[in-house]
Structures are given as C-alpha cells and as structure tokens.
Enzyme design. Structure first.
Site, short mmCIF file in Angstrom:
data_model
loop_
_atom_site.label_atom_id
_atom_site.label_comp_id
_atom_site.label_asym_id
_atom_site.label_seq_id
_atom_site.Cartn_x
_atom_site.Cartn_y
_atom_site.Cartn_z
N SER A 181 5.35 25.73 9.34
CA SER A 181 6.20 24.54 9.36
C SER A 181 5.81 23.59 10.49
CB SER A 181 7.66 24.98 9.46
OG SER A 181 8.53 23.91 9.28
N ASP A 213 -6.60 16.98 12.46
CA ASP A 213 -7.00 15.81 11.65
C ASP A 213 -7.41 14.63 12.51
OD1 ASP A 213 -6.46 17.27 9.42
OD2 ASP A 213 -4.84 16.01 8.67
N LYS A 237 3.41 26.67 5.17
CA LYS A 237 4.73 26.13 4.77
C LYS A 237 4.70 24.62 4.94
CE LYS A 237 9.72 26.36 5.64
NZ LYS A 237 9.99 24.99 6.12
#
Length: 542
Positions: free
Chosen positions: A271, A282, A296
C-alpha cells in the site's frame, strides 16, 4: 466504464427493498429462534466477502480497534503485548517508559486474572478490552512468576506507538530511518528524524519500509516530498466514481533533494509503502533494495453509517508516476472454484521511469537490487513455534542482571551450549523435507508390496539425509544464535535494542550501504545500464 448514477440508485433502492422484506420475514417467521443482529452481520459480511478483503463493515463495538489499526497511534493501556503459549497467556514485549515497564512486569510473566476476570477461555480481543482503558484508570493483574503468585496494580497511560520505530547513523556516515506504518503524523516523524540525521551531513539515507503494511495515502505523498521538489506527481488514484479520481503532487520544496536515498522493501511492504517506493523509483530519486513487495494497489475510504458504525470501501486503484498499477490480485475475477487469482504474466506491461528505465505493473514493486530473503531451517522454525527461544531468553534475563550494549552483544560458545542443554527433555521435534520424502517413498513401496526390497536402502538414505536434532542444532548454530541474541537483547533494550543488534546480520542493510558507498553502481542502476531491474533477472546480492 461510465458511472450511471440514476441507474445505480434505482438498483440500490430496488434491492434494499427486497433485502429488507426478506430479512423481516425470516426474522419473524423462521421455525427456530434467530438473532436479528447476527443474521444482519452474516448478510453484510457475506456481501463484502465477495469484493476484496479491504472492504469491511465496522460496528460500534470495534471502532476503537479500527482507529488504532488504520488511523491513530495512541490508545489507553499499560504498554505490553501478550502471547498465548499452550493455552496460557504470557507477557511478551514491554514498551519502555510505560506502566508495564515502570511496574516491573517481565517477559514470561503468566497472566491469570485481569481485574478479577479469569484469562482462561478468553480470546485476544477479550484480553485487549480488559487491558485497555482511559488514561489514569487502574487495572489489577494477578500473575505467576517463577512459580510464585504476584499481584500488580497499574495505572493506565496514553500509549503512543511511533510510526518511526528507530532512526540513527550507521557506519560509513549513512542515515537510517525505519518506518513501521503510515498512520497519523508518520510523515512528520520521518521529517523530524531526517532533519536530525541531516545535521551529520550523511553520505546517504536508508528508508526502511520492510514489513510496513501501509496506511494513509497522503502521508506517503508527504514523505516523497522530503526528497522530491515541488509540483511533481507522486500518485494518481482512479475510481469508477469520477469523484474518487484525483492526482497527488508534492506541495513544497524538498528538504533533501540531493542526498542519495535507498528504500528497503520486503514481501510484506504494501500500500503506502509501495507508493513511496514506486514513486521514488519512477522518479529515479532512489534505489529500491530487497524483495518484491506485496502488490496492493488499492485505495480505501471510510464512510459513516448509522449507530456509530462505519464501512471501509475500496474506492480506487492507484498509479505511480510512470502510470503503472502494482496491484497483484485480480479481485474482479475468480477461478472456477471462486478463488481470487493473480494477474497473469501476459498482462504485465512495461513502463518507463523519468530517465527511461524499465519498470513494470502488477505483482508489486520489483527492487532494483534484489537480496535473497532470509529462510530459516526447519529446526529453527520448530524452536520458534514452540517458544523455546522465548523461554530461554526469559531465563537468561533472570540469571543475568546486565549485558553488553545492544550493538555489540553476542552469545559465546559457552552460552550456546547452555541453551542446547536447556532443551533436554523438551519437545522440538520437526519433520524435514527429507523425512517427508522418504516417508512418501516408504508408503508407496508398501502399497506396491515392495517394502522388503527397499527397506534397507531407505534406512541407509535416512541415515545420510536426515540429521539428528543434535546435529541440526550444531549445523544451524549461527542462525539460531542470531535469533536468540535478538530475543535476549529485547529483554534489556527492547525494540530499539533488537534493531541495533540486528544491523550486523542484516543483508538488506548491507546491500543498501554497498550501493550508497559505490557512486558508480548507483549511477549505473539509475541509468538502467546492464541487467539492473529486469523481470526475472535483476541484480542479485546474496
């Protein structure tokens, strides 16, 4: 998919009428006595079970537990955890500075009564309700310690469970922050820890998110903002309801825009942990080290219901800056047995980081540097499951008033021999893979009437392949010692001590330090050179 508001409202109204009428008729007319509350709870749970495990109903009686699990880090209590062993309840860990610690409760104390109520027969939820209470209220504990019955009267306090369990400087002038959860104020706690570490002008920082199951999405965004400058996209959530679709960007200038960062993750990192790790990966702002995360990629929101209850609903999926969703399980589709399945490998799609590195959706965050997870031997797992390490650590504390500092404490050969001797007469039997394999062969041979032909061979194989417990204790000595040291250190220095003691054995931390200390390696990873971060063939450190 278009969200048809009017059509949904009609379907909701129609089915509510049907359900209410059915519930009324069954409650009034069923042949045997029914409990209307139990009937309704069963119906609610069955409905939500068909969705995902994160969408859940919370009645008024469970609201406090819900807040402690998902929102707040504070509760009224004594500051001790408990463990059931063979049906008996024992004090497990203490939180330094709180009532249990101040009243000299000890790991291994057996709880018999709490405020006169027998512990026997109660479950963990019942025990929690008995031990918790408002700050300033009293609770009386009847316990057994070393065969003697003792009584302790404690005054409850407001127990604060920090999100940041530990922070400090490691060797090589590297800062380390361990974040255990993303509840209220977690970003502020990380910021405060980072500011203190920043005074030492660290060569790099390690953000440890291993075993962190996540929490509040907004806290994750704020933590990313500590290392990434203003107005940068961190995460986007997209729901079927357009009102649940929104983008989250950083809102201020970064405090540490240039300090090298490594994020540690494990298979239990989920999460909000994956939002932080995925966003920093990223944006090419951090190297991710460890094992593939849980996967998740869903966002929940709580909605108030009548009579002080609520429902937590999965309202959206989230996407990292590159556009990938790392959700591993496809709850919208089930197999022929009704079980959930993971997204197929064929659905995995390649995305690109800001600098053009390959990253992938589905099945969690793939680390840039993979470290093989620790796997314990069967005998170690047996010693842990039967609480024999727990028992010996308690015994060690009784017999030793003090030990060396947490970072240097080690058991010597004499200590380990004493531990092995303490196992005499105790059951720590286990079945190894070799045991099971030989047993299967023996059973097959017996069924085929050929046992007499292979019996001697099987006995020779067993002698060669299956070690005795004594041999296993010797061959797995270093592994068992490490865990035993951690348990013993915890009796004297608590959570902080266990963390410090574990650094010298921690392969993930060692890998992170190696990356930070090698600028060339870090730049190669961030540029996507070589075989870094590729599915099935990432850089592995053993």
């Amino acid at each position: 998919m278009t969200w048809s508001f009017k059509e949904d409202l009609f379907q909701i109204s129609k089915n509510l009428d049907i359900f209410a009428s059915l519930y009324k008729e069954v409650s009034i007319n069923y042949v045997d006595e029914t409990n209307p509350s139990d009937l309704m709870r069963t119906g609610i749970d069955a409905m939500l079970d068909n969705l995902d495990p994160y969408t859940e109903y919370v009645p008024e009686s469970e609201i406090e537990d819900y807040k402690l699990k998902y929102v707040s880090t504070q509760y009224g209590g004594i500051g001790a955890s408990t463990v059931f062993i063979d049906g008996k309840l024992y004090i497990n860990d203490l939180v330094e500075g709180y009532p249990a610690y101040k009243s000299d409760l000890r790991s291994g104390d057996q709880l018999v009564k709490i405020d006169g109520a027998e512990v026997k027969g109660k479950d963990r939820k019942d025990i929690s309700l008995l031990l918790r209470g408002p700050k300033g209220s009293q609770v009386e504990l009847l316990m057994i310690r070393d065969g003697s019955v003792i009584t302790k009267k404690l005054t409850r306090d407001e127990i604060k469970q920090p999100n940041v369990k530990y922070s400090g400087m490691l060797a090589d002038n590297i800062g380390y922050i361990r974040l255990d959860k993303f509840l209220e104020n977690s970003a502020q706690e990380v910021k405060d820890a980072a500011v203190v570490l920043g005074k030492s002008k660290p060569a790099g920082m390690i953000l440890d998110l291993r075993y962190n199951g996540g929490g509040i999405l907004q806290e994750a965004v704020k933590i990313v903002n500590l290392f990434v400058n203003k107005d940068v996209l961190v995460v986007t959530q997209k729901g079927r309801n357009p009102q649940k679709t929104m983008a989250y960007k950083t809102t201020s200038q970064a405090l540490f825009p240039d300090v090298p960062v490594v994020v540690l993750i494990s298979g239990s990192s989920a999460s909000a942990s994956e939002i932080v790790a995925g966003a920093l990966q990223d944006l090419d702002r951090a190297i991710v080290v460890g094992q593939r995360s849980y996967g998740k990629g869903l966002v929940q929101q709580s909605f108030s219901l009548p009579y002080n209850s609520l429902v937590k609903v999965t309202v959206a999926k989230y996407f990292t800056p590159s556009g990938r969703c790392i959700q591993a399980v496809d709850y919208a589709h089930r197999d022929e047995n009704g079980k959930t399945v993971k997204f197929a490998d064929s659905s995995i799609t390649r995305f690109s980081t800001r600098a053009g590195r390959n990253v992938y959706n589905s099945n969690g965050i793939y680390p840039d540097v993979v470290v093989e997870p620790v796997k314990y031997s069967e005998i170690t797992n047996s010693l842990l499951s039967k609480n024999l390490l727990f028992d010996y650590a308690n015994s060690y504390k009784r017999n030793n008033k003090a030990i060396a500092e947490a970072g240097v404490f080690q058991l010597n050969d004499k200590d380990y021999a004493a531990f092995v001797a303490s196992l005499s007469g105790k059951d720590y039997a286990y079945s190894s893979n070799a045991d099971r394999l030989l047993s299967d062969i023996r059973t097959s041979a017996e069924k085929d009437g050929k046992l007499a032909l292979v019996k001697k061979d099987l006995e020779l194989l067993k002698e060669k392949l299956v070690g005795t417990p004594e041999k296993e204790l010797l061959s797995n000595k270093e592994e068992i010692k490490r865990i035993l040291e951690s348990q013993i250190v915890g009796r004297y220095y608590y959570d902080r001590g266990r963390i410090v003691n574990g650094f010298r054995y921690d392969k993930d931390v060692a890998a992170a330090r190696s990356v930070i200390n090698n600028a060339g390696k870090m730049m190669a990873i961030l540029k996507g050179e070589g075989e870094y971060h590729t599915i099935g063939n990432p850089l592995k450190l053993k």
